[in-house]
Enzyme design. Structure first.
Site, PDB file in Angstrom:
ATOM      1  N   ASP A 113      43.597  39.091  43.804  1.00 25.07           N
ATOM      2  CA  ASP A 113      42.286  38.144  43.322  1.00 25.07           C
ATOM      3  C   ASP A 113      42.820  37.037  42.796  1.00 25.07           C
ATOM      4  OD1 ASP A 113      39.972  37.334  42.514  1.00 25.07           O
ATOM      5  OD2 ASP A 113      38.894  39.550  42.110  1.00 25.07           O
ATOM      6  N   ARG A 139      40.600  34.584  41.861  1.00 22.98           N
ATOM      7  CA  ARG A 139      39.434  33.876  41.034  1.00 22.98           C
ATOM      8  C   ARG A 139      39.372  33.575  39.763  1.00 22.98           C
ATOM      9  NH1 ARG A 139      34.804  38.052  43.603  1.00 22.98           N
ATOM     10  NH2 ARG A 139      36.471  39.506  42.955  1.00 22.98           N
TER      11      ARG A 139
END
EC number: 3.5.4.25
Length: 388
Positions: free
Chosen positions: A320, A322
């Site tokens: 991930d 983000r």
């Protein structure tokens, strides 16, 4: 009030990184230098055409090398010894590979084909052994630059001699090359988030939430914009119901059934409208931060049997990518310090808390599987720690 000198320096830092990202995406050469004088010429591997490669060879002080992550190298069939940098417990740290004359740079784009040794043999025949990086920080920053450009985390790196006198910027200008400092690249996400400014707003009646308006936020360098969808009248003295939603072109716009993004988006707006007020932050970080093109590449790997996390890592990314600093900045500038967060992802709670936003309540936010996304939802629960 931020002093004008600091504002100017910050704007210049952001602009330098944005120029470098644009240059990488068009297949150009970027000069990258760290604070200790180490430097290198960087070309994105997936955009490295013969003209750029030939020029890089002519400008570099030593033979170009290929830099990628250990996981990506293994995905194309390389066998990397455990002691090599980016070791077994650190699969997405940069690893530097010898790039002999005649080797096609696009070998890094070729996945290892399951069920056959063909791709593996091709990779091993063309790529040589891992080598020590001449400047590990430059290699690491070059990979981060490729990620920020939403390109595969793989670059061709042309070594340059150390530059203790800081003359590399002038040299880059003389060679008509884009120059960027490593420190500006590594701090880019946080710097851009701190400099978000509201640049537009409009009333936009939505299906199921007619009393809605959209606020657009842009960093000072003109980079990617994030949106705040505000429903009803917000009372910042009370905890505000919010949802952090990362953009998903396939799910939000096309109605893809591979994920649950579209139903989460519309469901969140409906829930906020039902409760009378709240905010949905629509964050520009497609595909868990890897970009739309790389998300489609990950989908192709998922069709071959990888789950969503392994597919991202096969491409060389973290599970991930983000960041939530922009969300915290937007909330703070809207006067919102305490929130009721609609999420099943504990990491979002931790990230908002890290940036000074108090999460007073987690509001569960999940939807049934649709016949196409069972594995996706199962992976989020079992491997990413999402709550039911």
């Amino acid at each position: 009030m931020i002093p004008a000198q600091i504002q100017s320096r910050t704007a210049a830092s952001l602009a330098a990184v944005e120029r470098a990202l644009a240059e990488l995406r068009r297949g150009g050469i970027v000069v990258l230098r760290d604070e200790n004088g180490a430097a290198g010429l960087v070309v994105a591997a997936e955009c490295c055409g013969p003209v750029a490669f030939q020029r890089l060879q002519g400008l570099a002080q030593n033979a170009p090398v290929l830099v990628t992550t250990r996981r990506r190298a293994e995905a194309i069939g390389m066998e990397i010894p455990p002691h090599i940098a980016g070791g077994m417990g650190d699969t997405n740290k940069p690893i530097t590979l010898d790039l002999p004359a005649g080797v096609p740079v696009d070998i890094i784009l070729r996945p290892h084909e399951q069920g056959t040794d063909q791709a593996r043999h091709v990779a091993l025949r063309h790529l040589s052994r891992p080598v020590a990086s001449h400047a590990p920080r430059i290699a690491e920053t070059a990979i981060e630059l490729a990620k920020l450009a939403r390109l595969l985390p793989a670059v061709v790196l042309g070594p340059l001699t150390r530059d203790p006198g800081n003359k590399r910027r002038d040299w880059a200008r003389d060679q008509d090359l884009v120059y960027v400092d490593a420190a500006d690249v590594l701090s880019y996400d946080d710097t851009a988030a701190r400099n978000l400014q509201q640049v537009a707003q409009a009333n936009v009646p939505l299906e199921g939430a007619e009393n809605a308006r959209i606020l657009a936020w842009r960093p000072s360098d003109g980079g990617k914009e994030h949106l705040a969808i505000v429903v009803g009248e917000i009372d910042p003295t009370e905890p505000v119901l919010i949802r952090l939603h990362s953009e998903c072109f396939t799910g939000d716009l096309l109605g893809s059934l591979r994920c649950d993004c579209g139903v989460q988006l519309r469901g969140a707006i409906a829930q906020i409208a039902k409760e009378g007020s709240g905010v949905l932050l629509y964050l520009a970080q497609e595909g868990r931060g890897i970009g739309l093109v790389n998300k489609l590449r990950a989908y192709e790997l998922q069709d071959d049997g990888f789950d969503t996390i392994d597919a991202n890592e096969q491409l060389g990314f973290d599970a991930d990518e983000r960041v939530y600093a922009p969300a915290a900045t937007m909330l703070t500038r809207m006067g919102i310090k305490r929130v009721r967060l609609m999420t099943n992802n504990p990491e979002k709670i931790a990230q908002l808390s890290r940036y000074g936003i108090e999460v007073v309540e987690r509001v569960a936010h999940s939807f049934p599987a649709n016949g196409h996304n069972e594995n996706y939802l199962r992976t989020k629960a079992l491997r990413a720690g999402h709550l039911l």
